[in-house]
Design a protein around this motif. Structure first.
Motif, PDB file in Angstrom:
ATOM      1  N   VAL A  44       0.838  -1.204   0.000  1.00 57.85           N
ATOM      2  CA  VAL A  44       0.000   0.000   0.000  1.00 57.85           C
ATOM      3  C   VAL A  44       0.870   1.250   0.000  1.00 57.85           C
ATOM      4  CG1 VAL A  44      -1.678   1.298   1.372  1.00 57.85           C
ATOM      5  CG2 VAL A  44      -1.968  -1.145   1.067  1.00 57.85           C
ATOM      6  N   TRP A  45       1.944   1.236   0.790  1.00 57.17           N
ATOM      7  CA  TRP A  45       2.848   2.387   0.838  1.00 57.17           C
ATOM      8  C   TRP A  45       3.414   2.683  -0.547  1.00 57.17           C
ATOM      9  CZ3 TRP A  45       4.227   6.276   3.942  1.00 57.17           C
ATOM     10  CH2 TRP A  45       5.378   6.993   3.599  1.00 57.17           C
ATOM     11  N   THR A  46       3.941   1.645  -1.183  1.00 59.90           N
ATOM     12  CA  THR A  46       4.618   1.809  -2.466  1.00 59.90           C
ATOM     13  C   THR A  46       3.663   2.189  -3.594  1.00 59.90           C
ATOM     14  OG1 THR A  46       6.276   0.197  -1.770  1.00 59.90           O
ATOM     15  CG2 THR A  46       6.136   0.652  -4.124  1.00 59.90           C
ATOM     16  N   HIS A  47       2.503   1.544  -3.643  1.00 60.99           N
ATOM     17  CA  HIS A  47       1.613   1.713  -4.794  1.00 60.99           C
ATOM     18  C   HIS A  47       0.516   2.758  -4.611  1.00 60.99           C
ATOM     19  CE1 HIS A  47       3.591  -1.609  -6.718  1.00 60.99           C
ATOM     20  NE2 HIS A  47       3.373  -2.366  -5.667  1.00 60.99           N
ATOM     21  N   GLU A  48       0.196   3.109  -3.365  1.00 64.01           N
ATOM     22  CA  GLU A  48      -0.895   4.062  -3.145  1.00 64.01           C
ATOM     23  C   GLU A  48      -0.499   5.265  -2.302  1.00 64.01           C
ATOM     24  OE1 GLU A  48      -4.831   2.438  -2.469  1.00 64.01           O
ATOM     25  OE2 GLU A  48      -4.018   0.438  -2.842  1.00 64.01           O
ATOM     26  N   VAL A  49       0.134   5.026  -1.148  1.00 63.68           N
ATOM     27  CA  VAL A  49       0.414   6.127  -0.222  1.00 63.68           C
ATOM     28  C   VAL A  49       1.484   7.066  -0.768  1.00 63.68           C
ATOM     29  CG1 VAL A  49       1.223   6.740   2.093  1.00 63.68           C
ATOM     30  CG2 VAL A  49      -0.339   4.808   1.788  1.00 63.68           C
ATOM     31  N   LEU A  50       2.628   6.541  -1.157  1.00 66.87           N
ATOM     32  CA  LEU A  50       3.704   7.410  -1.641  1.00 66.87           C
ATOM     33  C   LEU A  50       3.294   8.203  -2.887  1.00 66.87           C
ATOM     34  CD1 LEU A  50       6.480   8.330  -0.803  1.00 66.87           C
ATOM     35  CD2 LEU A  50       7.452   6.496  -2.183  1.00 66.87           C
ATOM     36  N   PRO A  51       2.648   7.586  -3.880  1.00 66.21           N
ATOM     37  CA  PRO A  51       2.175   8.392  -5.013  1.00 66.21           C
ATOM     38  C   PRO A  51       1.183   9.481  -4.588  1.00 66.21           C
ATOM     39  CG  PRO A  51       2.179   6.086  -5.625  1.00 66.21           C
ATOM     40  CD  PRO A  51       2.456   6.147  -4.147  1.00 66.21           C
ATOM     41  N   PHE A  52       0.314   9.183  -3.619  1.00 66.60           N
ATOM     42  CA  PHE A  52      -0.614  10.198  -3.109  1.00 66.60           C
ATOM     43  C   PHE A  52       0.154  11.342  -2.451  1.00 66.60           C
ATOM     44  CE2 PHE A  52      -2.740  11.906   0.650  1.00 66.60           C
ATOM     45  CZ  PHE A  52      -3.790  12.568   0.035  1.00 66.60           C
ATOM     46  N   LEU A  53       1.163  11.016  -1.647  1.00 67.11           N
ATOM     47  CA  LEU A  53       1.950  12.058  -0.985  1.00 67.11           C
ATOM     48  C   LEU A  53       2.640  12.954  -2.011  1.00 67.11           C
ATOM     49  CD1 LEU A  53       3.534  10.017   1.949  1.00 67.11           C
ATOM     50  CD2 LEU A  53       1.564  11.574   2.034  1.00 67.11           C
ATOM     51  N   TRP A  54       3.161  12.349  -3.072  1.00 67.22           N
ATOM     52  CA  TRP A  54       3.794  13.141  -4.134  1.00 67.22           C
ATOM     53  C   TRP A  54       2.791  14.109  -4.755  1.00 67.22           C
ATOM     54  CZ3 TRP A  54       8.490  14.412  -5.164  1.00 67.22           C
ATOM     55  CH2 TRP A  54       9.543  13.554  -4.855  1.00 67.22           C
ATOM     56  N   ARG A  55       1.592  13.608  -5.075  1.00 66.46           N
ATOM     57  CA  ARG A  55       0.570  14.481  -5.670  1.00 66.46           C
ATOM     58  C   ARG A  55       0.153  15.587  -4.706  1.00 66.46           C
ATOM     59  NH1 ARG A  55      -1.427   9.452  -7.004  1.00 66.46           N
ATOM     60  NH2 ARG A  55      -3.127   9.653  -5.506  1.00 66.46           N
ATOM     61  N   ALA A  56      -0.020  15.239  -3.442  1.00 69.37           N
ATOM     62  CA  ALA A  56      -0.455  16.219  -2.442  1.00 69.37           C
ATOM     63  C   ALA A  56       0.604  17.284  -2.195  1.00 69.37           C
ATOM     64  CB  ALA A  56      -0.803  15.510  -1.135  1.00 69.37           C
ATOM     65  N   ALA A  57       1.865  16.905  -2.248  1.00 70.60           N
ATOM     66  CA  ALA A  57       2.949  17.852  -1.987  1.00 70.60           C
ATOM     67  C   ALA A  57       3.096  18.864  -3.116  1.00 70.60           C
ATOM     68  CB  ALA A  57       4.268  17.104  -1.773  1.00 70.60           C
ATOM     69  N   GLY A  58       2.774  18.457  -4.324  1.00 68.93           N
ATOM     70  CA  GLY A  58       2.890  19.370  -5.458  1.00 68.93           C
ATOM     71  C   GLY A  58       4.313  19.887  -5.632  1.00 68.93           C
ATOM     72  N   HIS A  59       4.414  21.109  -6.108  1.00 68.35           N
ATOM     73  CA  HIS A  59       5.725  21.695  -6.402  1.00 68.35           C
ATOM     74  C   HIS A  59       6.527  22.006  -5.141  1.00 68.35           C
ATOM     75  CE1 HIS A  59       4.835  21.839 -10.620  1.00 68.35           C
ATOM     76  NE2 HIS A  59       3.707  22.487 -10.389  1.00 68.35           N
ATOM     77  N   SER A  60       5.860  22.195  -4.015  1.00 69.81           N
ATOM     78  CA  SER A  60       6.584  22.529  -2.773  1.00 69.81           C
ATOM     79  C   SER A  60       7.374  21.339  -2.242  1.00 69.81           C
ATOM     80  CB  SER A  60       5.612  23.003  -1.697  1.00 69.81           C
ATOM     81  OG  SER A  60       4.870  21.905  -1.165  1.00 69.81           O
ATOM     82  N   GLN A  62       6.599  19.519   0.128  1.00 69.55           N
ATOM     83  CA  GLN A  62       6.505  19.532   1.588  1.00 69.55           C
ATOM     84  C   GLN A  62       5.075  19.197   2.003  1.00 69.55           C
ATOM     85  OE1 GLN A  62       7.909  23.210   3.185  1.00 69.55           O
ATOM     86  NE2 GLN A  62       9.901  23.043   2.213  1.00 69.55           N
ATOM     87  N   LEU A  63       4.957  18.411   3.051  1.00 67.96           N
ATOM     88  CA  LEU A  63       3.651  18.021   3.566  1.00 67.96           C
ATOM     89  C   LEU A  63       3.626  18.127   5.083  1.00 67.96           C
ATOM     90  CD1 LEU A  63       2.942  14.783   1.522  1.00 67.96           C
ATOM     91  CD2 LEU A  63       1.691  16.920   1.371  1.00 67.96           C
ATOM     92  N   ALA A  64       2.496  18.553   5.595  1.00 64.15           N
ATOM     93  CA  ALA A  64       2.266  18.543   7.039  1.00 64.15           C
ATOM     94  C   ALA A  64       1.364  17.358   7.356  1.00 64.15           C
ATOM     95  CB  ALA A  64       1.607  19.841   7.472  1.00 64.15           C
TER      96      ALA A  64
END
Length: 113
Positions: A44-60, A62-64
């Motif tokens: 789940v981390w590799t295929h769903e969570v990490l790609p979601f974090l990348w999309r959510a972080a955008g150009h910055s 950075q994520l809180a």
């Protein structure tokens, strides 16, 4: 937003402690552990969570991450599992954990939280 479920890399039969079994049952963890249709956290981390974090972080990049009482549990457990499972995170978005309980105590005194 995203919502994913995963199971641990051990089965119900691996839990020998009666107290641990009762706790897992009372808190809904037994159902998750027994559900072999759920993928493991690593997948789940590799295929769903990490790609979601990348999309959510955008150009910055950075994520809180906000977690109630996260400084005492959630943030520690997540980082420990990422290291234990040698999951990809290097070069990924910068994850900064925030704990509303700690923030309130810092801002308004230790009587909060």
């Amino acid at each position: 937003s995203t919502c994913v479920r995963s199971r641990p890399e051990f089965g119900w039969d691996d839990i020998k402690s009666h107290a641990a079994r009762l706790f897992a049952t009372d808190h809904g963890h037994a159902e998750i552990i027994k559900d072999t249709t759920l993928p493991y956290f690593r997948e789940v981390w590799t295929h769903e969570v990490l790609p979601f974090l990348w999309r959510a972080a955008g150009h910055s990049r950075q994520l809180a991450m906000l977690a109630h009482n996260g400084d005492s549990f959630d943030h520690y457990v997540l980082q420990k599992e990422i290291r234990r499972l040698n999951l990809p995170i290097e070069g990924g978005p910068a994850l900064v954990g925030f704990d509303p309980v700690s923030v309130m105590k810092h801002a308004y005194g230790h009587q909060f939280g």
